[in-house]
Design a protein around this motif. Structure first.
Motif, PDB file in Angstrom:
ATOM      1  N   TYR A   1      42.481  44.402  45.318  1.00  0.00           N
ATOM      2  CA  TYR A   1      42.432  44.357  44.484  1.00  0.00           C
ATOM      3  C   TYR A   1      44.562  44.228  44.965  1.00  0.00           C
ATOM      4  N   ILE A   2      44.424  45.043  45.457  1.00  0.00           N
ATOM      5  CA  ILE A   2      46.196  44.950  46.817  1.00  0.00           C
ATOM      6  C   ILE A   2      46.775  43.456  47.419  1.00  0.00           C
ATOM      7  N   VAL A   3      45.581  42.504  47.741  1.00  0.00           N
ATOM      8  CA  VAL A   3      46.006  41.653  47.987  1.00  0.00           C
ATOM      9  C   VAL A   3      45.745  41.085  47.081  1.00  0.00           C
ATOM     10  N   ILE A   4      45.048  40.119  45.951  1.00  0.00           N
ATOM     11  CA  ILE A   4      44.613  39.533  45.269  1.00  0.00           C
ATOM     12  C   ILE A   4      45.933  39.422  43.815  1.00  0.00           C
ATOM     13  N   LEU A   5      46.375  41.091  43.678  1.00  0.00           N
ATOM     14  CA  LEU A   5      47.117  41.274  42.370  1.00  0.00           C
ATOM     15  C   LEU A   5      48.362  40.105  42.320  1.00  0.00           C
ATOM     16  N   PRO A   6      48.514  40.267  43.474  1.00  0.00           N
ATOM     17  CA  PRO A   6      50.021  39.551  43.986  1.00  0.00           C
ATOM     18  C   PRO A   6      49.965  37.922  43.938  1.00  0.00           C
ATOM     19  N   ALA A   7      48.951  37.648  44.436  1.00  0.00           N
ATOM     20  CA  ALA A   7      48.562  36.105  44.009  1.00  0.00           C
ATOM     21  C   ALA A   7      48.303  35.637  41.983  1.00  0.00           C
ATOM     22  N   PHE A   8      48.386  36.887  41.436  1.00  0.00           N
ATOM     23  CA  PHE A   8      48.589  36.527  40.241  1.00  0.00           C
ATOM     24  C   PHE A   8      49.624  36.546  39.558  1.00  0.00           C
ATOM     25  N   GLY A   9      50.036  37.591  40.138  1.00  0.00           N
ATOM     26  CA  GLY A   9      51.495  37.318  39.650  1.00  0.00           C
ATOM     27  C   GLY A   9      52.620  35.621  40.111  1.00  0.00           C
ATOM     28  N   ILE A  10      52.139  34.892  40.810  1.00  0.00           N
ATOM     29  CA  ILE A  10      52.138  33.722  41.395  1.00  0.00           C
ATOM     30  C   ILE A  10      51.838  32.723  40.466  1.00  0.00           C
ATOM     31  N   PHE A  11      50.938  32.915  40.454  1.00  0.00           N
ATOM     32  CA  PHE A  11      50.096  32.208  39.494  1.00  0.00           C
ATOM     33  C   PHE A  11      51.092  31.447  37.626  1.00  0.00           C
TER      34      PHE A  11
END
Length: 658
Positions: free
Chosen positions: A288-298
């Motif tokens: 989740y550390i690496v996926i949450l920023p991707a959610f922010g980008i999307f």
């Protein structure tokens, strides 16, 4: 004497494999080329002053992203080697020991030395600009964090040519990783490479959490923060609680190997399952550390390219924070088969399924944001749209794996391999590509070439599905992970061939991206607007690339999408008239420092000494670390001011009004 030297060299360097010799020659040639180029063009001083000693968050961000791209190449080559080995039954491209090393380094490099620096690079480039700050809260610590990460990664990668690579899997389970079964230096490289870079990661988490809490522009309350900044906030909370677990776990494993401890060996009363619990207490939140920023980008990209406000902002915030919290209560789903009992398995199965709910909320929010939007399919949006089906499949197969009784069938099979690559490539890599394309103009002042980017996009996506869809079937057919070969009569051959073709298509996609970057630098068209995407947030109110001081005048925020609202007010004629000539003031900036890179180099020396049990070298390195701490404590440099006249001149030049 000569024989002793030969004996030492044969054990110190990795020998006997033509692939390693080829890599040695490649590394030597690239190193010579870099040194020759810097010397020929007399760029050493420029390199030291502008990059190696910089504390500018934007330059540090660019260095993180550059390192991530290099590590993606390294991890990608590992992946292609594995897929080549598995393309044909009974193939002998890699011998089993080498295969073990390759899948170990592939996992470590891609998670810790590709995804993490890519994420930190985007943190650095974007967050201070989005919240209207002139830098991060601790610029010196930010530089130190980067160099600790980088030299930790270099120490790990050194095992490729010196001593031998680790081969106990990316999480290094004991007893295989213990000294009894793994006496070489490979596991020590693993421990110290990750340990040193992990300290940098923890420091980055602290730094950005403080930055977001303390350095937001006037008027920007927490519920007016951009969604990417919220995702960074949630991520930093996880980092602060998760990474100390990793640090302690690796320290205990090192004590087992270095000092004869028995934390994880059954011989002395230890328990290897304790290691597995601890490493996953870090390891699953790490996902989740690496996926949450991707959610922010999307969230940023969907909103801007749909030309609408983000649907369900508040629910998105709560979804991210719930995921950050629940992520610490799912770790045991990685080993339902360990025999914990029905109650424990039921708890972790339910907690794992629960986390799908806030994730699903975000998917619906992005879809509703796009609904009736005037969508533009530029590269950032293409990657965002591609993410949604990829992540839905990855999420649904994750729920299947969370069903404890069913997991007994899937456990350690290729079904699992397909699932987490679906999530980590379809979610994390696609997300960071979207972020890279979106904020590239803010970093460099020009867009990446659209045509080459679309070629890369389609090769990536077609290759992605061709590679990983067959792996679900292979898992259901009984193919387990980490097998280096298989027989013709298993029936796995055709699907493995297809999967390997998909992997090579993704390799071609990476080549297209490398060409795209080189081409775009050569034929770049400078962005003179500073707002090339017609965006919503503060970073697009300043010129591209952003000046050293970010904002000539600290912005005041009164809405969630300040730039978008300003443009609407301007169009409606409701915007108060601006002063004809802004009144600039001197801007305080931190000074560059060479201490972070020297400090991290000494840490590297200490780690190298511990790796080979050369205590004298470890002590020398730690003494250097201590000396750097003293030097930093005695340093009374308070930075410098950029005069108002120079700020005015720079603004006029960047905005084309000079």
């Amino acid at each position: 004497m000569l024989e002793n030297i030969k004996q030492f060299a044969s054990e110190f360097f990795v020998t006997g494999d033509p692939l390693i010799y080829g890599a040695d020659v490649s590394i030597a040639l690239v190193t010579i080329a870099i040194f020759a180029g810097l010397t020929y063009f007399k760029k050493w001083k420029w390199l030291w002053r502008n990059w190696l000693t910089t504390v500018d968050h934007k330059k540090i961000g660019i260095m993180y992203i550059l390192a991530a791209i290099i590590m993606m190449f390294r991890g990608g080559v590992d992946a292609l080697m594995m897929r080549t080995q598995l393309a044909i039954p009974n193939f002998e491209f890699l011998h089993p020991e080498h295969y073990n090393q390759v899948f170990t380094t592939h996992g470590v490099v891609m998670i810790l030395f590709m995804a993490m620096p890519f994420m930190f690079g985007l943190f650095n480039v974007v967050v201070p600009l989005q919240i209207g700050a002139r830098d991060v809260a601790f610029p010196f610590l930010n530089s130190l964090s980067f160099w600790l990460f980088f030299l930790g990664a270099m120490l790990f990668n050194l095992s490729f040519v010196i001593g031998g690579s680790p081969d106990a899997g990316w999480l290094s389970y004991p007893p295989l990783s213990e000294l009894q079964f793994n006496p070489g230096p490979g596991q020590n490289f693993y421990i110290w490479g990750i340990q040193i870079s992990g300290i940098g990661s923890l420091a980055t988490g602290i730094n950005f959490l403080v930055t977001i809490i303390k350095m937001r522009a006037p008027g920007m309350t927490m519920m007016k923060m951009p969604m990417f900044t919220w995702s960074v906030f949630a991520t930093c909370v996880i980092i602060i609680f998760a990474f100390p677990i990793l640090t302690v776990t690796l320290a205990l494993l090192f004590l087992d190997r270095f000092a004869g401890g028995h934390f994880f060996t059954l011989d002395g009363g230890g328990n290897p399952m304790m290691y597995i619990n601890l490493i996953w207490m870090w390891g699953h939140p790490e996902v989740y550390i690496v996926i949450l920023p991707a959610f922010g980008i999307f969230s940023e990209v969907v909103s801007v390219f749909s030309r609408k406000k983000l649907f369900g902002y508040t629910s998105m915030v709560f979804a991210m924070m719930i995921i950050a919290f629940v992520s610490f209560f799912t770790w045991a789903h990685h080993f339902f088969t360990m025999g914990s009992g029905a109650d424990v398995n039921a708890f972790f199965a339910i907690s794992t399924m629960l986390i799908a709910i806030p994730t699903g909320v975000k998917i619906f929010n992005w879809l509703f944001t796009m609904y009736r939007g005037r969508i533009r399919f530029d590269l950032p949006m293409l990657w965002t749209v591609a993410f949604i089906p990829a992540f839905i499949v990855g999420g649904m197969t994750g729920v299947l794996l969370a069903v404890a009784p069913a997991d007994f069938q899937y456990h350690n099979s290729y079904f699992l391999i397909a699932h987490f690559h679906q999530v980590l490539i379809g979610g994390v890599v696609f997300g960071y590509f979207a972020g890279m394309y979106y904020w590239w103009p803010k970093m460099f002042g020009f867009k990446l070439n659209e045509t080459l980017g679309r070629w890369s996009f389609w090769f990536w996506n077609i290759g992605f599905y061709v590679c990983f869809m067959p792996q679900y079937l292979l898992g259901l057919m009984g193919m387990t992970r980490r097998v280096s070969t298989f027989d013709w009569d298993t029936g796995w051959g055709p699907l493995n061939v297809v999967s390997t073709v998909g992997a090579y298509l993704m390799g071609i996609a990476f080549i297209f991206q490398a060409i795209q970057i080189a081409y775009s630098f050569k034929y770049r068209e400078k962005d003179t607007t500073g707002d090339i995407w017609d965006a919503h947030t503060l970073e697009w109110t300043i010129p591209s690339p952003a000046p050293e001081y970010n904002f000539a005048i600290t912005p005041v925020v009164d809405s969630r999408d300040p730039l978008w609202v300003e443009k609407q007010r301007r169009a409606a004629g409701k915007l108060p008239k601006k002063d004809a000539k802004p009144k600039y003031e001197p801007i305080h900036m931190p000074s560059n420092s060479g201490i972070p890179i020297v400090f991290s180099t000494f840490f590297f020396i200490a780690g190298f000494g511990f790796t080979f049990h050369w205590v004298w070298m470890a002590v020398l390195g730690l003494a250097g670390v201590l000396a750097c701490l003293v030097a930093r404590s005695m340093n009374d440099d308070e930075g410098f001011y950029i005069p108002a006249e120079e700020v005015e001149k720079t603004e006029a030049s960047l905005r084309g009004t000079l």
